[in-house]
Design a protein around this motif. Structure first.
Motif, mmCIF file in Angstrom:
data_model
loop_
_atom_site.group_PDB
_atom_site.id
_atom_site.type_symbol
_atom_site.label_atom_id
_atom_site.label_comp_id
_atom_site.label_asym_id
_atom_site.label_seq_id
_atom_site.Cartn_x
_atom_site.Cartn_y
_atom_site.Cartn_z
ATOM 1 N N UNK A 1 0.790 -1.227 0.000
ATOM 2 C CA UNK A 1 0.000 0.000 0.000
ATOM 3 C C UNK A 1 0.821 1.275 0.000
ATOM 4 N N UNK A 2 2.087 1.190 -0.441
ATOM 5 C CA UNK A 2 2.946 2.372 -0.466
ATOM 6 C C UNK A 2 2.518 3.328 -1.573
ATOM 7 N N UNK A 3 2.557 4.609 -1.264
ATOM 8 C CA UNK A 3 2.322 5.630 -2.287
ATOM 9 C C UNK A 3 3.635 6.211 -2.821
ATOM 10 N N UNK A 4 4.735 5.851 -2.165
ATOM 11 C CA UNK A 4 6.043 6.347 -2.597
ATOM 12 C C UNK A 4 7.060 5.228 -2.467
ATOM 13 N N UNK A 5 7.863 5.053 -3.504
ATOM 14 C CA UNK A 5 8.971 4.103 -3.504
ATOM 15 C C UNK A 5 10.266 4.902 -3.514
ATOM 16 N N UNK A 6 11.010 4.820 -2.404
ATOM 17 C CA UNK A 6 12.312 5.482 -2.318
ATOM 18 C C UNK A 6 13.381 4.443 -2.617
ATOM 19 N N UNK A 7 14.130 4.669 -3.684
ATOM 20 C CA UNK A 7 15.179 3.731 -4.069
ATOM 21 C C UNK A 7 16.530 4.426 -4.091
ATOM 22 N N UNK A 8 17.570 3.624 -3.999
ATOM 23 C CA UNK A 8 18.926 4.159 -4.150
ATOM 24 C C UNK A 8 19.234 4.355 -5.631
#
Length: 378
Positions: free
Chosen positions: A58-65
């Motif tokens: 249910x994430x609205x944001x994916x923070x990736x490296x």
């Protein structure tokens, strides 16, 4: 409710874009800055499997490296890998944000997270970024006008050093000048040589404030044509930059350092590899998350006994180890080394959300996106 742009702002403050390499593509790669965010998934790679995990949680944001769009796309098609990821993100209402080489170089970023695995102390950057660009302005002022000039320069941004402002140095002396025809001198007469007491006033300033400080100097100085020097100062090394060099709490044999490092990283098929003398005593270690053979020459200029990085190629590693006195090498999986940063980034987001009084759910992905899945022989 938090919005995507709020998270982008936090990431920008923690991992300044100015630290990113010029070839990098950091920041918001996909999504609406004004979209609401209540849940964030943190991962190293924006792969299709990771996006599927973001949708499940249910994430609205994916923070990736790693950035999603590091290399240019000429088409967005569902039947191609990058296009499929973009379709899945957009259809799932998920924004994607990357902190890559800016997080590599920032304090408390990827390099520090990897150094934490070994408990390195007395750390410094392996390839330090220069500190802020500074100037020094020096001018010469009649004694009774010194405080007014310092006040004006300070109001324009000069004279700030750390937690102090209005920092200035003054020293007395004698100035001389001769007004020429057409001048309207504050002191003296046209055609006559004038000698008068003056105070030398010096303040440092951020280079970006140069124009405003010089305007303030001319506006506040009593002389029609104030004399001044503007000096560009050499930048000091900062605490930001690629890699870290630090000391182990106690010296250890190289094989033991490699074992401890491997035990502190997420498991992968390939694991850690040691090059050099396994019995060599290691006191100082250089680390760099991600591919690091481009900094092999920088490591040779340090006092490191061991260099830990990823994606070391055969010939550069072989040539490096052949140098007299060269540090030993430990090659660790790229994904595993950089994964150590994710809990640090999660803690930062949690703290910022708490400070903002906002509800935010964070999840660190444990999905192994290392491309190598099985090892044979050896």
């Amino acid at each position: 409710m938090l919005r995507v742009k709020d998270i982008v702002g936090w990431i920008t403050e923690a991992y300044p874009p100015s630290l990113a390499e010029d070839w990098d593509r950091i920041g918001l790669g996909c999504g609406d800055p004004d979209a609401e965010v209540g849940s964030v998934l943190l991962a190293i790679d924006p792969t299709a499997d990771v996006v599927a995990e973001a949708r499940r949680t249910g994430a609205q944001l994916l923070l990736t490296h790693h950035p999603l769009l590091l290399r240019g796309l000429h088409a967005v098609r569902r039947d191609e890998p990058k296009g499929r990821v973009l379709f899945d993100l957009i259809e799932g209402g998920i924004a994607q944000l990357a902190a890559h080489t800016n997080a590599d170089s920032a304090a408390s970023g990827v390099s520090d997270a990897l150094a934490d695995v070994l408990g390195l102390i007395d750390r410094r950057p392996l390839q330090p970024q220069p500190g802020p660009a500074l100037d020094k302005v020096v001018t010469f002022v009649p004694p009774e006008h010194v405080e007014a000039v310092i006040d004006a320069l300070a109001d324009a941004g000069a004279g700030a050093i750390g937690d102090y402002d209005r920092c200035a140095f003054t020293s007395p002396g004698t100035g001389q000048f001769r007004p020429l025809p057409g001048a309207e001198p504050f002191l003296g007469d046209v055609g006559e040589l004038e000698r008068t007491p003056e105070v030398r006033v010096e303040l440092v300033l951020p280079r970006g404030r140069r124009a405003g400080v010089l305007r303030a100097l001319r506006a506040s100085h009593p002389y029609e044509e104030p004399a001044f020097d503007l000096l560009e100062l050499a930048a000091e090394p900062s605490d930001a930059g690629l890699g870290r060099v630090g000391r182990l709490p106690e010296p250890l044999p190289a094989r033991e350092v490699a074992r401890r490092l491997a035990a502190g990283l997420p498991p992968t098929a390939t694991g850690a590899r040691l090059g050099g003398d396994p019995d060599r005593t290691i006191a100082t270690v250089a680390v760099l998350g991600g591919a690091g053979d481009s900094l092999l020459d920088d490591v040779l200029l340090t006092d490191a006994d061991l260099y830990v990085t990823s994606d070391l190629r055969h010939h550069p590693a072989q040539d490096f180890l052949a140098r007299p006195g060269a540090p030993a090498l430990v090659d660790v999986p790229h994904w595993a080394a950089e994964w150590t940063w994710l809990p640090h980034a999660e803690q930062m987001l949690t703290r910022r959300a708490s400070e903002a009084g906002a509800a935010l759910t964070t999840t660190v992905s444990t999905l192994n996106t290392d491309p190598w899945v099985e090892r044979f022989g050896g």
